[in-house]
Design a protein around this motif. Sequence first.
Motif, PDB file in Angstrom:
ATOM      1  N   VAL A   1      25.975   6.555  28.466  1.00 30.25           N
ATOM      2  CA  VAL A   1      27.152   7.285  28.375  1.00 30.25           C
ATOM      3  C   VAL A   1      27.807   7.216  27.208  1.00 30.25           C
TER       4      VAL A   1
ATOM      5  N   TRP B   1      31.190   7.602  25.281  1.00 31.28           N
ATOM      6  CA  TRP B   1      32.731   7.277  25.495  1.00 31.28           C
ATOM      7  C   TRP B   1      33.673   6.986  24.265  1.00 31.28           C
TER       8      TRP B   1
ATOM      9  N   ASP C   1      30.896   8.001  37.749  1.00 30.32           N
ATOM     10  CA  ASP C   1      31.239   9.604  37.794  1.00 30.32           C
ATOM     11  C   ASP C   1      31.181  10.364  36.489  1.00 30.32           C
ATOM     12  N   LYS C   2      32.307   9.834  35.848  1.00 28.95           N
ATOM     13  CA  LYS C   2      32.377  10.354  34.556  1.00 28.95           C
ATOM     14  C   LYS C   2      33.041   9.482  33.477  1.00 28.95           C
TER      15      LYS C   2
ATOM     16  N   GLU D   1      36.269  10.166  30.665  1.00 29.50           N
ATOM     17  CA  GLU D   1      37.084  11.132  30.518  1.00 29.50           C
ATOM     18  C   GLU D   1      38.251  10.296  29.879  1.00 29.50           C
TER      19      GLU D   1
ATOM     20  N   TYR E   1      35.040   6.586  34.902  1.00 32.16           N
ATOM     21  CA  TYR E   1      35.440   6.884  36.294  1.00 32.16           C
ATOM     22  C   TYR E   1      34.111   6.314  37.262  1.00 32.16           C
TER      23      TYR E   1
END
Length: 173
Positions: A53, A55, A130-131, A133, A138
């Motif tokens: 990910v 981030w 999920d994501k 953001e 999430y």
Amino acid sequence: MNYKSVMALAFVGLITVSCGKKKQHDDIIVQETETPQPQAPIRMQDYKDIKDVQWLGKQYQVEVTRTADDSLKMVKDELGQQFVDNRITLRVIRSDGSIFCTKTFTKSAFDGCLDDDYRKTGILEGFVFDKAEGNQLYFAASVCHPQTDEYIPMVVTVSNFAEVGIAKDQQME
């Protein structure tokens, strides 16, 4: 009586019997069915998912592991079948291999999102990334009635300060 007379009487008798109305029964015949007997407690398959990910401008690895846990209280369905509940571990790992956040979840962590029925007969089933953001990661989580499509969807967030939030997913209802 001659042979022809006997044959004629037999023929008339046969026609009378075959054309007669069949006797109706008022009995209803129902096959006996056996109620399935509960088997040994049912366990979900262990699960592990790892995602890379991006981030807040840095690379992380998100690891979700689900394990059936015999130390947790089992749940029963309406037939008395027992199910082993699950424990889910979330790890967020920095690119250098150090741990940013580790959190273990059981159904009790979601207690505020559950009604009495799901507290008693639900198991912690799903937990997926999920994501990323803003300053939040999430995740989608769910507590379900075992072996059904019935579940309560929830959203789990992890902030950039490793603070965990849990809420009912309002978009899925």
